[in-house]
Design an enzyme around this catalytic site. Structure first.
Site, PDB file in Angstrom:
ATOM      1  N   CYS A  39     -67.931 -74.392  45.074  1.00 22.47           N
ATOM      2  CA  CYS A  39     -67.865 -73.006  44.608  1.00 22.47           C
ATOM      3  C   CYS A  39     -66.908 -72.908  43.417  1.00 22.47           C
ATOM      4  CB  CYS A  39     -67.372 -72.128  45.755  1.00 22.47           C
ATOM      5  SG  CYS A  39     -67.446 -70.358  45.388  1.00 22.47           S
ATOM      6  N   ASP A  41     -64.720 -70.808  43.123  1.00 22.54           N
ATOM      7  CA  ASP A  41     -63.473 -70.217  43.628  1.00 22.54           C
ATOM      8  C   ASP A  41     -62.247 -70.997  43.132  1.00 22.54           C
ATOM      9  OD1 ASP A  41     -62.765 -68.336  46.380  1.00 22.54           O
ATOM     10  OD2 ASP A  41     -61.245 -69.717  45.614  1.00 22.54           O
ATOM     11  N   ARG A  43     -59.411 -71.373  44.272  1.00 27.88           N
ATOM     12  CA  ARG A  43     -58.552 -72.032  45.270  1.00 27.88           C
ATOM     13  C   ARG A  43     -59.078 -73.394  45.698  1.00 27.88           C
ATOM     14  NH1 ARG A  43     -59.149 -67.145  49.274  1.00 27.88           N
ATOM     15  NH2 ARG A  43     -61.241 -67.437  48.409  1.00 27.88           N
ATOM     16  N   HIS A  98     -66.512 -73.367  51.308  1.00 29.69           N
ATOM     17  CA  HIS A  98     -65.102 -73.182  51.669  1.00 29.69           C
ATOM     18  C   HIS A  98     -64.909 -71.903  52.465  1.00 29.69           C
ATOM     19  CE1 HIS A  98     -64.239 -69.947  48.689  1.00 29.69           C
ATOM     20  NE2 HIS A  98     -65.304 -70.468  48.125  1.00 29.69           N
ATOM     21  N   CYS A 101     -65.083 -67.393  51.456  1.00 30.66           N
ATOM     22  CA  CYS A 101     -65.887 -67.418  50.223  1.00 30.66           C
ATOM     23  C   CYS A 101     -66.433 -66.018  49.902  1.00 30.66           C
ATOM     24  CB  CYS A 101     -67.036 -68.413  50.369  1.00 30.66           C
ATOM     25  SG  CYS A 101     -68.048 -68.548  48.880  1.00 30.66           S
TER      26      CYS A 101
HETATM   27 ZN   LIG Z   1     -66.758 -69.338  47.210  1.00 31.02          ZN
END
Ligand SMILES: [Zn+2]
Length: 227
Positions: A39, A41, A43, A98, A101
């Site tokens: 992803c 994302d 993090r 993850h 999400c």
């Molecule tokens: Zn995500």
């Protein structure tokens, strides 16, 4: 932006000089062992999680770690997979979701996407997970439902991955293995889909690596023919 420039200065002063030889060796080519699809994302940092060096991981990130199935319309991720398999000859492909999400939360609440037609259209590729969870886990608590959705999305994207001709051909002769993992941000833990067990199992020291790849039909046939 200042934070980024400071970070670059730090890289120029310390990291680059320490790894100058490695960067010079990599200056004219790459040979990553793994295609890592995850992803976007902020993090989830693959190189940090796997203590990886430059040149090791071919990383592709998008919202929801999605791989659209093989179709006439070509997406960036599908082109990257074909390149990784045919040219870079990666040995492993990982699809990694993850915890927490945003894309999975949006699947739970499609009304949040009303003002985002592009995101909404993109997440159609995750409909498989939404349907599997809606029809099989209607009584799940919101937290369990998010975990389940995240897992089913990884399983669904692994299935899409297998529809790509380059991947199907490489899996059939055993040169590529596929893996479906989930990274837990709060715990720093990884779990992987094990096809035989039909569930996600812990990854790491002391655990056998969960297997999502079916047996290679042609490698077996070649071995049988040679015997
Ligand atoms: Zn995500």
């Amino acid at each position: 932006m200042e934070r980024m420039i400071e970070g670059f200065d730090e890289f120029r002063r310390h990291t680059f000089p320490e790894q100058r030889e490695l960067f010079q060796r990599l200056a004219n080519g790459q040979s990553p062992h793994t295609l890592f699809i995850t992803c976007a994302d902020s993090r989830v940092m693959p190189e940090m999680i796997f203590s990886a060096q430059p040149g090791e991981l071919f990383v592709y990130r998008n919202i929801g770690n999605i791989v659209p199935p093989y179709a006439q319309h070509v997406s960036g991720v599908v082109a990257a997979i074909e390149y990784a398999v045919k040219v870079l000859r990666v040995r492993d492909i990982v699809i990694c979701g993850h915890s927490d999400c945003g894309a999975m939360k949006a699947l739970q609440h499609p009304e949040l996407l009303q003002e985002m037609p592009s995101v909404s259209a993109w997440l159609k590729h995750a409909d498989v997970a939404r349907h599997v969870v809606a029809e099989n886990g209607p009584g799940l608590h919101a937290h369990d439902s998010l975990r389940c959705l995240t897992e089913e999305n990884v399983v669904g994207q692994l299935e899409h991955l297998r529809t790509l001709p380059s991947v199907a051909a490489a899996m059939a002769n055993g040169t590529v293995r596929i893996h479906g993992w989930i990274f837990d941000i709060a715990k720093g833990e990884l779990r992987g889909f094990d096809a035989a067990a039909g569930r996600f199992l812990p990854i790491g020291h002391g655990h056998q690596l969960p297997q999502a790849t079916p047996l290679a039909r042609f490698a077996m046939r070649l071995a049988t023919a040679a015997a």
